[in-house]
Design an enzyme around this catalytic site. Structure first.
Site, PDB file in Angstrom:
ATOM      1  N   GLY A 185      28.849 -18.741  40.968  1.00 41.89           N
ATOM      2  CA  GLY A 185      29.877 -19.331  40.438  1.00 41.89           C
ATOM      3  C   GLY A 185      30.362 -20.497  41.106  1.00 41.89           C
ATOM      4  N   ALA A 186      31.972 -20.653  40.965  1.00 42.89           N
ATOM      5  CA  ALA A 186      32.368 -21.976  41.501  1.00 42.89           C
ATOM      6  C   ALA A 186      32.205 -22.150  42.997  1.00 42.89           C
ATOM      7  CB  ALA A 186      34.017 -21.700  41.407  1.00 42.89           C
TER       8      ALA A 186
ATOM      9  N   LYS B 232      43.888 -17.038  57.502  1.00 43.88           N
ATOM     10  CA  LYS B 232      43.759 -17.199  56.016  1.00 43.88           C
ATOM     11  C   LYS B 232      44.514 -16.584  55.095  1.00 43.88           C
ATOM     12  CE  LYS B 232      41.278 -19.192  52.635  1.00 43.88           C
ATOM     13  NZ  LYS B 232      39.941 -18.774  52.049  1.00 43.88           N
TER      14      LYS B 232
ATOM     15  N   SER C 120      43.345 -19.106  43.098  1.00 46.22           N
ATOM     16  CA  SER C 120      42.301 -18.242  42.408  1.00 46.22           C
ATOM     17  C   SER C 120      42.849 -17.105  41.539  1.00 46.22           C
ATOM     18  CB  SER C 120      41.322 -18.163  43.424  1.00 46.22           C
ATOM     19  OG  SER C 120      41.796 -17.078  44.438  1.00 46.22           O
TER      20      SER C 120
ATOM     21  N   GLU D 145      42.410  -9.830  42.481  1.00 45.60           N
ATOM     22  CA  GLU D 145      42.138  -9.394  44.040  1.00 45.60           C
ATOM     23  C   GLU D 145      43.370  -8.832  44.791  1.00 45.60           C
ATOM     24  OE1 GLU D 145      38.291 -11.465  45.403  1.00 45.60           O
ATOM     25  OE2 GLU D 145      39.477 -13.091  44.718  1.00 45.60           O
TER      26      GLU D 145
END
Length: 336
Positions: free
Chosen positions: A12-13, A192, A262, A274
């Site tokens: 994907g991306a 992160k 995202s 997610e």
């Protein structure tokens, strides 16, 4: 050209972009492709990039992992909501002395992968990438692209910098991908999350892009407060994130172009969120060390409600329905 062979699970991306860069640099790359397989198998990959456009008219594309050769490095670029598939798709494609490189958001993913692949080495990569898939086999890279790589050991003990991770890093660097190596993967994961938890969560709950969250003093203060809670979670596992890192993340976001996270993209396009990997796992990790993160828990509970409603609506209305009138390609980026 490196001597390692690569399998990309999730073209994907993110996986499509990094895999295409590795392929362009002369590496042996095999792509697992699902819905885009007819187009990619016939016409390859097209990458529009701020660093220069390029086409790969022919790539090694597969729609069945069992048809793929065993590779030295298997790159997991799926959404974590698809990780229930990993016990079926990882073992057939990884060499006995290979490496699984997890390019996913969240916490604790490498430990789950290690249970699947046994003695195979597992590494994690933290991707700072703005990229989107604009059509079958067609990827548009908008900004950034750096990956922070770290090796996983049991209970996330720091491993140092091994020869194998240096070899993989060299392949990525030769492909024009900026790489930073970390001796402590768990610290990198928490760092992160300092960005991912507040911006991904609030962008969905408040239907806002990052610039909108930063422009309002109330939401900016909420972002900062959530960031401080993430550092408390990190501290519960013995990882210290200085206050200066929070200010760096705030300054970094202020300089970004209007950005749709995202998780917000997934929400708008009726895809599962997610929530567990990015928010649930950090909450449970902190709780296991008797540390409460009340604001993050509030965020988690709201997202669980919205995710459940989204899934129910998706089943009743069909896929592809948007939750609002935003243009799905405006601010459409992936990876951060």
């Amino acid at each position: 050209m490196g001597n390692l062979s690569y399998a990309i699970l999730g073209t994907g991306a993110l996986g499509g972009f990094y895999g295409a860069k590795l392929e362009k640099a002369g590496n042996k790359v095999h792509f697992l492709v699902k819905s885009d397989y007819p187009e990619v198998s016939q016409h390859g990959l097209v990458v529009e990039s701020k660093d220069g456009n390029f086409n790969l008219p022919q790539v090694q594309a597969y729609n069945d992992v069992k048809k793929m050769p065993r590779c030295d490095v298997v790159v997991v670029a799926l959404k974590t909501t698809q990780n229930h598939l990993l016990p079926q798709i990882l073992p057939p494609v990884i060499k006995d002395d290979g490496v699984v490189l997890v390019l996913q958001n969240g916490l604790g993913i490498e430990a789950e992968v290690a249970q699947i692949v046994g003695n195979v080495k597992v590494m994690g990569g933290l991707c700072f990438l703005c990229s989107n898939k604009v059509g079958p086999g067609h990827i548009r890279h908008l900004d950034y692209g750096q990956i922070t790589l770290g090796e996983y050991a049991s209970n996330y003990h720091p491993t140092g910098i091994t020869d194998r991770i240096k070899e993989i890093a060299e392949d990525f660097q030769n492909a024009g991908i900026a790489i930073e190596l970390t001796e402590d993967l768990l610290l990198g994961r928490w760092q992160k999350l300092v960005w991912n938890i507040p911006y991904n969560g609030l962008s969905v709950i408040l239907n806002a892009t990052t610039d909108e969250l930063m422009a309002d003093i109330s939401t900016r203060n909420l972002v900062e407060s959530l960031m401080y809670e993430v550092t408390l979670g990190a501290k519960s596992t013995g990882r210290i994130i200085p206050e200066s890192f929070i200010q760096t993340m705030l300054d970094y976001t202020m300089k970004m172009k209007p950005y749709r996270t995202s998780m917000k993209i997934d929400f708008d396009e009726y895809r599962p969120l997610e929530v567990e990997a990015i928010i649930g796992n950090p909450l449970r990790t902190a709780a296991a060390h008797d540390v409460s993160l009340p604001q993050i828990r509030c965020l988690y509970q709201q997202l669980k409600f919205l995710d459940a409603r989204l899934r129910n609506s998706s089943r009743s209305q069909g896929s592809g329905v948007k939750l609002n009138n935003q243009n799905p390609d405006s601010f459409k980026k992936s990876g951060i």
